[in-house]
Design a protein around this motif. Structure first.
Motif, PDB file in Angstrom:
ATOM      1  N   ILE A 186      -6.872   6.763  -1.228  1.00  0.00           N
ATOM      2  CA  ILE A 186      -8.172   7.295  -1.655  1.00  0.00           C
ATOM      3  C   ILE A 186      -8.082   8.805  -1.875  1.00  0.00           C
ATOM      4  N   ALA A 187      -7.337   9.510  -1.049  1.00  0.00           N
ATOM      5  CA  ALA A 187      -7.164  10.955  -1.247  1.00  0.00           C
ATOM      6  C   ALA A 187      -6.508  11.238  -2.598  1.00  0.00           C
ATOM      7  N   LEU A 188      -5.496  10.452  -2.946  1.00  0.00           N
ATOM      8  CA  LEU A 188      -4.852  10.615  -4.256  1.00  0.00           C
ATOM      9  C   LEU A 188      -5.813  10.252  -5.385  1.00  0.00           C
ATOM     10  N   PHE A 245     -11.843  10.197 -18.250  1.00  0.00           N
ATOM     11  CA  PHE A 245     -12.865   9.262 -17.794  1.00  0.00           C
ATOM     12  C   PHE A 245     -12.326   7.839 -17.738  1.00  0.00           C
ATOM     13  N   PHE A 246     -11.676   7.391 -18.787  1.00  0.00           N
ATOM     14  CA  PHE A 246     -11.205   6.002 -18.813  1.00  0.00           C
ATOM     15  C   PHE A 246     -10.056   5.772 -17.836  1.00  0.00           C
ATOM     16  N   GLU A 247      -9.213   6.775 -17.633  1.00  0.00           N
ATOM     17  CA  GLU A 247      -8.175   6.674 -16.606  1.00  0.00           C
ATOM     18  C   GLU A 247      -8.825   6.504 -15.238  1.00  0.00           C
ATOM     19  N   LEU A 248      -9.834   7.317 -14.972  1.00  0.00           N
ATOM     20  CA  LEU A 248     -10.520   7.275 -13.683  1.00  0.00           C
ATOM     21  C   LEU A 248     -11.166   5.918 -13.440  1.00  0.00           C
ATOM     22  N   VAL A 249     -11.894   5.419 -14.412  1.00  0.00           N
ATOM     23  CA  VAL A 249     -12.595   4.142 -14.232  1.00  0.00           C
ATOM     24  C   VAL A 249     -11.596   3.018 -13.982  1.00  0.00           C
ATOM     25  N   THR A 250     -10.536   2.984 -14.775  1.00  0.00           N
ATOM     26  CA  THR A 250      -9.520   1.932 -14.619  1.00  0.00           C
ATOM     27  C   THR A 250      -8.863   2.011 -13.256  1.00  0.00           C
ATOM     28  N   VAL A 251      -8.413   3.191 -12.891  1.00  0.00           N
ATOM     29  CA  VAL A 251      -7.714   3.372 -11.620  1.00  0.00           C
ATOM     30  C   VAL A 251      -8.653   3.096 -10.448  1.00  0.00           C
ATOM     31  N   ALA A 252      -9.870   3.596 -10.521  1.00  0.00           N
ATOM     32  CA  ALA A 252     -10.820   3.393  -9.414  1.00  0.00           C
ATOM     33  C   ALA A 252     -11.123   1.909  -9.217  1.00  0.00           C
ATOM     34  N   ALA A 253     -11.336   1.192 -10.302  1.00  0.00           N
ATOM     35  CA  ALA A 253     -11.625  -0.243 -10.181  1.00  0.00           C
ATOM     36  C   ALA A 253     -10.453  -0.985  -9.561  1.00  0.00           C
ATOM     37  N   LEU A 254      -9.243  -0.680 -10.019  1.00  0.00           N
ATOM     38  CA  LEU A 254      -8.059  -1.356  -9.477  1.00  0.00           C
ATOM     39  C   LEU A 254      -7.838  -1.004  -8.008  1.00  0.00           C
ATOM     40  N   VAL A 255      -7.986   0.260  -7.677  1.00  0.00           N
ATOM     41  CA  VAL A 255      -7.791   0.681  -6.282  1.00  0.00           C
ATOM     42  C   VAL A 255      -8.826   0.033  -5.376  1.00  0.00           C
ATOM     43  N   LEU A 256     -10.064  -0.011  -5.819  1.00  0.00           N
ATOM     44  CA  LEU A 256     -11.105  -0.623  -4.995  1.00  0.00           C
ATOM     45  C   LEU A 256     -10.816  -2.103  -4.750  1.00  0.00           C
ATOM     46  N   LEU A 257     -10.415  -2.813  -5.794  1.00  0.00           N
ATOM     47  CA  LEU A 257     -10.079  -4.229  -5.632  1.00  0.00           C
ATOM     48  C   LEU A 257      -8.904  -4.418  -4.678  1.00  0.00           C
ATOM     49  N   VAL A 258      -7.862  -3.604  -4.841  1.00  0.00           N
ATOM     50  CA  VAL A 258      -6.690  -3.709  -3.962  1.00  0.00           C
ATOM     51  C   VAL A 258      -7.074  -3.413  -2.517  1.00  0.00           C
ATOM     52  N   LEU A 317       0.824  -1.212   0.000  1.00  0.00           N
ATOM     53  CA  LEU A 317       0.000   0.000   0.000  1.00  0.00           C
ATOM     54  C   LEU A 317       0.859   1.262   0.000  1.00  0.00           C
ATOM     55  N   GLY A 318       1.978   1.227   0.726  1.00  0.00           N
ATOM     56  CA  GLY A 318       2.887   2.372   0.729  1.00  0.00           C
ATOM     57  C   GLY A 318       3.464   2.646  -0.647  1.00  0.00           C
ATOM     58  N   LEU A 319       3.863   1.586  -1.355  1.00  0.00           N
ATOM     59  CA  LEU A 319       4.397   1.751  -2.717  1.00  0.00           C
ATOM     60  C   LEU A 319       3.325   2.265  -3.677  1.00  0.00           C
ATOM     61  N   LEU A 320       2.102   1.790  -3.506  1.00  0.00           N
ATOM     62  CA  LEU A 320       1.010   2.314  -4.338  1.00  0.00           C
ATOM     63  C   LEU A 320       0.794   3.805  -4.071  1.00  0.00           C
ATOM     64  N   ASN A 321       0.893   4.208  -2.807  1.00  0.00           N
ATOM     65  CA  ASN A 321       0.766   5.630  -2.485  1.00  0.00           C
ATOM     66  C   ASN A 321       1.871   6.448  -3.147  1.00  0.00           C
ATOM     67  N   ILE A 322       3.088   5.939  -3.102  1.00  0.00           N
ATOM     68  CA  ILE A 322       4.207   6.645  -3.735  1.00  0.00           C
ATOM     69  C   ILE A 322       3.999   6.735  -5.242  1.00  0.00           C
ATOM     70  N   LEU A 323       3.564   5.628  -5.848  1.00  0.00           N
ATOM     71  CA  LEU A 323       3.306   5.610  -7.287  1.00  0.00           C
ATOM     72  C   LEU A 323       2.220   6.614  -7.658  1.00  0.00           C
ATOM     73  N   PHE A 324       1.122   6.626  -6.925  1.00  0.00           N
ATOM     74  CA  PHE A 324       0.035   7.563  -7.211  1.00  0.00           C
ATOM     75  C   PHE A 324       0.479   9.002  -6.994  1.00  0.00           C
ATOM     76  N   ALA A 325       1.216   9.251  -5.922  1.00  0.00           N
ATOM     77  CA  ALA A 325       1.686  10.614  -5.645  1.00  0.00           C
ATOM     78  C   ALA A 325       2.600  11.101  -6.769  1.00  0.00           C
ATOM     79  N   ALA A 326       3.490  10.233  -7.235  1.00  0.00           N
ATOM     80  CA  ALA A 326       4.380  10.609  -8.341  1.00  0.00           C
ATOM     81  C   ALA A 326       3.571  10.864  -9.610  1.00  0.00           C
ATOM     82  N   PHE A 327       2.583  10.019  -9.871  1.00  0.00           N
ATOM     83  CA  PHE A 327       1.746  10.184 -11.053  1.00  0.00           C
ATOM     84  C   PHE A 327       0.984  11.497 -10.994  1.00  0.00           C
TER      85      PHE A 327
END
Length: 191
Positions: free
Chosen positions: A100-102, A60-73, A15-25
């Motif tokens: 979720i904030a990111l 829109f498609f970035e949001l849907v993809t990212v939201a689905a993956l984040v929710l599953l994770v 989860l920490g690495l995902l946060n770093i990845l999202f923050a960098a993105f």
């Protein structure tokens, strides 16, 4: 049981690495996320000319993809996190909350892009339904925070389904065709 299969520090690292990845993105894409009409109209590189439609669709498609993956994770991480250990639960909640904030930054960007697109070209059914879907996704993640991150994960699925049904009901009560017609006619009168 599934909760003992993954070592707690490993979950925290993931989860920490995902946060770093999202923050960098989010940091590297900030101009693109919220560039709006100025970004689309920027003709600095004619070979990479972006249209308003492409700008909105990508968001829109970035949001849907990212939201689905984040929710599953997050649902999987919640399932394997030992809720009986307050330390593990606190770490999970903190890391999940940051993620979720990111994600909300990406959601805000997608809504901003759609708003820019609608301001330029007006409303259509697809634009109204797409915007409604994005707003519903935000409600789902707020519900995730209110239920799962507060130790009541068993309520999440029910609330997500109810919020989806409520969104459909409100959408039907608002009469999207009427809203689209009134909005587009008002735009033509102003022009």
């Amino acid at each position: 049981q599934g909760q003992d299969q993954v070592d707690p520090p490993v979950r925290g690292v993931v989860l920490g690495l995902l946060n770093i990845l999202f923050a960098a993105f989010v940091a590297t894409q900030a101009r693109y996320f919220f560039g709006g009409a100025a970004l689309v109209l920027d003709t600095g590189d004619a070979s990479n000319q972006l249209t308003f439609a492409e700008y909105a669709r990508r968001g829109f498609f970035e949001l849907v993809t990212v939201a689905a993956l984040v929710l599953l994770v997050l649902l999987a991480a919640n399932w394997i996190t030992r809720q009986d250990d307050p330390r593990h639960a606190r770490w999970f909640r903190a890391l999940a909350g940051m993620l979720i904030a990111l994600l909300f930054v990406i959601m805000a960007s997608a809504l901003h892009r759609m708003w820019t697109y609608m301001n330029v070209y007006g409303l259509t059914e697809l634009r109204v339904y797409t915007t409604t879907f994005m707003l519903w996704l935000a409600v789902v993640f707020v519900w995730f925070i209110a239920s799962t991150l507060r130790g009541r994960g068993d309520r999440f699925a029910f609330g997500a389904v109810i919020s989806g049904l409520a969104a459909l009901l409100v959408l039907n009560l608002l009469n999207p065709i009427g809203v689209i017609t009134r909005t587009n006619v008002a735009r033509m009168v102003e022009a």
